[in-house]
Design a protein around this motif. Structure first.
Motif, PDB file in Angstrom:
ATOM      1  N   LEU A   1      -3.932  -2.640  -5.927  1.00  0.00           N
ATOM      2  CA  LEU A   1      -3.649  -3.963  -5.382  1.00  0.00           C
ATOM      3  C   LEU A   1      -4.790  -4.467  -4.515  1.00  0.00           C
ATOM      4  O   LEU A   1      -5.156  -5.642  -4.577  1.00  0.00           O
ATOM      5  N   ARG A   2      -5.361  -3.604  -3.714  1.00  0.00           N
ATOM      6  CA  ARG A   2      -6.458  -4.047  -2.847  1.00  0.00           C
ATOM      7  C   ARG A   2      -7.696  -4.428  -3.654  1.00  0.00           C
ATOM      8  O   ARG A   2      -8.500  -5.260  -3.219  1.00  0.00           O
TER       9      ARG A   2
ATOM     10  N   ALA B   1      -2.071 -14.253  -0.844  1.00  0.00           N
ATOM     11  CA  ALA B   1      -2.117 -13.286   0.248  1.00  0.00           C
ATOM     12  C   ALA B   1      -1.603 -13.935   1.521  1.00  0.00           C
ATOM     13  O   ALA B   1      -1.723 -15.144   1.719  1.00  0.00           O
TER      14      ALA B   1
ATOM     15  N   ASP C   1      -7.216  -7.979  -4.987  1.00  0.00           N
ATOM     16  CA  ASP C   1      -7.449  -8.964  -3.931  1.00  0.00           C
ATOM     17  C   ASP C   1      -8.930  -9.220  -3.734  1.00  0.00           C
ATOM     18  O   ASP C   1      -9.340 -10.330  -3.371  1.00  0.00           O
TER      19      ASP C   1
ATOM     20  N   ASP D   1      -1.282  -7.255   6.376  1.00  0.00           N
ATOM     21  CA  ASP D   1      -1.726  -8.052   5.230  1.00  0.00           C
ATOM     22  C   ASP D   1      -0.812  -7.746   4.048  1.00  0.00           C
ATOM     23  O   ASP D   1      -0.661  -6.590   3.638  1.00  0.00           O
ATOM     24  N   TRP D   2      -0.217  -8.792   3.510  1.00  0.00           N
ATOM     25  CA  TRP D   2       0.713  -8.665   2.389  1.00  0.00           C
ATOM     26  C   TRP D   2       0.237  -9.515   1.222  1.00  0.00           C
ATOM     27  O   TRP D   2      -0.532 -10.474   1.376  1.00  0.00           O
ATOM     28  N   ILE D   3       0.754  -9.152   0.043  1.00  0.00           N
ATOM     29  CA  ILE D   3       0.568  -9.941  -1.173  1.00  0.00           C
ATOM     30  C   ILE D   3       1.952 -10.387  -1.632  1.00  0.00           C
ATOM     31  O   ILE D   3       2.878  -9.570  -1.736  1.00  0.00           O
TER      32      ILE D   3
ATOM     33  N   SER E   1       2.664  -4.586   0.589  1.00  0.00           N
ATOM     34  CA  SER E   1       1.551  -4.208   1.450  1.00  0.00           C
ATOM     35  C   SER E   1       0.346  -3.818   0.605  1.00  0.00           C
ATOM     36  O   SER E   1       0.487  -3.314  -0.527  1.00  0.00           O
ATOM     37  N   GLN E   2      -0.840  -4.040   1.142  1.00  0.00           N
ATOM     38  CA  GLN E   2      -2.052  -3.685   0.404  1.00  0.00           C
ATOM     39  C   GLN E   2      -2.251  -2.179   0.319  1.00  0.00           C
ATOM     40  O   GLN E   2      -3.136  -1.712  -0.398  1.00  0.00           O
ATOM     41  N   GLN E   3      -1.429  -1.411   1.031  1.00  0.00           N
ATOM     42  CA  GLN E   3      -1.460   0.048   0.891  1.00  0.00           C
ATOM     43  C   GLN E   3      -0.597   0.529  -0.268  1.00  0.00           C
ATOM     44  O   GLN E   3      -0.447   1.739  -0.464  1.00  0.00           O
TER      45      GLN E   3
END
Length: 694
Positions: free
Chosen positions: A453-454, A491, A457, A299-301, A318-320
């Motif tokens: 970032l997560r 996303a 989202d 999952d990317w932004i 990345s959401q990490q």
């Protein structure tokens, strides 16, 4: 291979179908493909005697048609719409069993067929005359069941033993087939045909594009089955021969999870015009080894930088990602942009950044810089249409509340707070903004919180403007740092392969399989770490992409998006006289230009006293005093010249007299000359008498 006789490649390939693949062929008599060893589609295509070819796929390209009489051949596309009839065999059969056994492979698909007998046939108590047509319906254990049509449309079924002897001939069938139907049946492909308009028999052969691999090649190559090569089928004898099998990234995803991690070799690497500009992409080259750790979904932004920068950048994050963000107010250049944003995030508050004048007939309200609005909902509003005031047209509009600034007062006086709130509600003004209105707004934010970032989202809808306030400390270099503003576009979830280079197995990156075109082969090389000590992988969290990726992303997501609304037709009523009476300025005619020149003309005397810059000429210097009975003084010779102070002296040895004749204007002449004033002539004569020519 001595003594072995091969078959032409075209003939052997025609006997295959995709269900029996793969097949291993050995070249008995090899020649260069089309007489050339040059590359075709990026790979050298030539066959030498002894080569092993593993056929993995076939694609039907066309049909080769060859006349039996003169061997004339031509090709037809598989989509050809012509119809063909089966040509019966000319040789006679001595028994029913022989006729049946020599039928093409797949007898059941060729039933029914019709034959005749030249001699009388006696079957038990039943006798058939010579030349009677019999149609075979089915083949049983030791006999065939046939249909016989007698006189006066009387029909019957008889059973004929397979061992029945005679002289039998096959009859022509009235059934017609297309090229597609013939090529899809192995039974029909082995027969002779003729067209419905020509009696000349033809042999139809399929031409395939063969996909194959070779034991000395590391990529799939394609060639035509019409290549003039003799081959034999050695599939059974070469089962243990190891062929390098190339896999595309999509095919790698279909491999079982137990196949990972594995060391692979790059066979075909991505082209230079890739949609990624990351650091690991230039290191990919042919014969380069990679470690594929695992497959999965990421999952990317998608981020984009400001358009005002020299080069706009785009990032997949990345959401990490461990950095922190703070929201930034968005800017809107039209009411339609406000509408789209309000659908995703209701309760939007705005500040007007550019004033707008009211246009009543178009429904445009007046807006002043600094006013604050709160978006409520979308509705319709009525606008006048045409010359009649009764005619109305409905347009979509955004209903907003115009918020009044609170009155200044004593902060300690809290007794009348409730009354003030009621008064503020009474001051709220409802305005309607047509969706086609062009205006400029900025989002009003009261949130100063830092977000991961997560969390962004989860709590907000995209697009969203943010600014990075804390970098990701786990990254060596964070490419997001340094941007004053970043826009979160949306996303995206993509299948990926987590990979690394063998010399740095712990530094991993994600390869989006649907955005890169490359092929690899699995190797038996050992993994670059001890079997019981897998590395602690650190995955790149930011991948820079090109504008091509950005446009393709929006093309996928907004393919069905409706365009912004168009403004309504203007009201061209008679009351709008200002627009009707306006006329563009006419171009000046020659007469106007001549008159303009006369108006701007000046007198001759003033013209003589003007320089090129239309300034008055300075007064002439006094003439030098010269005595006629004495020679002019000689200038001393200068041995050195000072460039900064030296000036050239006038030549005093030349003296000339210039006579000026007065020009009299001819009144009767057609030429329009200007007359010279007498005072001007006198002044010119006096000045020229005092000028010495050198």
């Amino acid at each position: 291979m001595e003594g072995e006789t091969g078959l032409p490649l075209q003939q052997l390939i025609a006997s295959f179908d995709n269900k029996c693949l793969p097949k291993i062929l050995q070249v008995i008599s090899g020649v260069y493909f089309q007489g050339s060893i040059y590359e075709l589609s990026g790979s050298e295509v030539c066959f030498c005697t002894g080569d092993l070819i593993k056929v993995i796929n076939m694609e039907l390209q066309s049909v080769c048609c060859e006349y039996i009489s003169n061997k004339e051949a031509f090709e037809l596309p598989i989509s050809h719409t012509g119809l063909y009839k089966v040509v019966p065999e000319e040789m006679p059969y001595s028994t029913i069993e022989e006729m049946v056994s020599l039928r093409p492979v797949g007898l059941d698909s060729c039933l029914p067929f019709t034959f005749t007998s030249r001699s009388k046939m006696t079957l038990d108590n039943f006798t058939l005359a010579a030349g009677r047509e019999l149609t075979v319906l089915s083949v049983e254990k030791d006999q065939v069941r046939c249909h016989v049509r007698g006189e006066q449309d009387v029909s019957a079924e008889v059973c004929i033993p397979l061992s029945f002897r005679g002289e039998f001939y096959e009859c022509e069938s009235e059934e017609c087939f297309t090229l597609g139907e013939i090529m899809s049946s192995a039974c029909l492909r082995s027969r002779k045909f003729r067209t419905t308009k020509c009696e000349r028999p033809l042999i139809l052969s399929p031409i395939y594009q063969v996909h194959a691999i070779m034991n000395l090649r590391k990529n799939v190559f394609k060639f035509s089955s019409s290549s003039e090569v003799d081959v034999i089928d050695v599939t059974e004898q070469c089962k243990d021969v190891a062929f390098v099998t190339p896999f595309s990234l999509t095919e790698v995803l279909s491999q079982p999870d137990e196949s990972f991690p594995v060391v692979v070799e790059v066979l075909e690497y991505p082209q230079a015009d890739s949609v990624f500009t990351c650091s690991w992409l230039p290191e990919l080259s042919k014969s380069k080894h990679l470690v594929f750790h695992k497959k999965g979904t990421s999952d990317w932004i998608l981020f984009s930088s400001l358009k005002s920068r020299k080069v706009q950048q785009y990032f997949l994050v990345s959401q990490q990602y461990g950095g922190r963000f703070r929201r930034r107010p968005r800017e809107f250049n039209s009411v339609y942009e406000l509408y789209v944003a309000s659908v995703q995030a209701p309760g939007l508050r705005l500040s007007v950044t550019r004033s707008c004048e009211e246009v009543e007939e178009e429904g445009l309200p007046a807006l002043t810089v600094g006013e604050q609005l709160e978006v409520m909902h979308c509705d319709t509003m009525e606008l006048p249409c045409g010359s009649s005031k009764e005619q109305k047209q409905s347009v979509e509009a955004l209903i907003c509340h115009r918020l009044q600034e609170p009155d200044e007062g004593d902060d300690d006086d809290d007794d009348d707070d409730d009354d003030k709130r009621v008064q503020q509600k009474d001051k709220i003004e409802v305005i309607s903004l047509p969706l086609y209105m062009q205006a400029h707004f900025m989002e009003v934010l009261s949130d100063n919180k830092k977000y991961r970032l997560r969390d962004l989202d989860k709590e907000f809808s995209f697009p969203l403007d943010v600014k990075i306030v804390n970098r990701d400390n786990e990254m060596e270099t964070d490419p997001l740092v340094g941007h004053t503003c970043l826009k979160i576009e949306g996303a995206i979830s993509e299948p990926i392969i987590q990979a690394s280079f063998p010399h740095r197995p712990d530094h991993c990156f994600k390869i989006p399989t649907q955005w890169l075109s490359m092929s690899v082969s699995f190797t038996n090389d050992p993994l670059p770490w001890p079997s019981d000590q897998p590395p602690d992988c650190h995955v790149d969290r930011v991948t820079e992409v090109t504008d091509t990726f950005f446009y393709e992303y929006h093309k996928r997501g907004n393919s069905d998006a409706a365009p912004p609304p168009r403004p309504p037709k203007r009201n061209l009523s008679s009351s709008d006289t200002s627009r009707k009476s306006f006329k563009p300025p006419k171009k000046p005619t020659k007469a106007d230009k001549s008159k303009l020149r006369q108006d701007e003309s000046i007198t001759t005397t003033d013209f003589a006293n003007l320089t090129i810059n239309r300034k008055k000429r300075p007064p002439a210097p006094p003439p030098p005093v010269i005595f006629e009975d004495q020679p002019p003084p000689l200038a001393p010779r200068k041995h050195s010249i000072d460039v900064t102070t030296s000036k050239a002296l006038p030549n005093m040895y030349v003296k000339r007299e210039v006579s000026i004749k007065t020009a009299v204007a001819d009144v009767d002449s057609d030429h329009d000359y200007e007359t010279v004033d007498d005072s001007l002539l006198t002044m010119m004569q006096e000045s020229q008498n005092n000028v010495k020519f050198y």
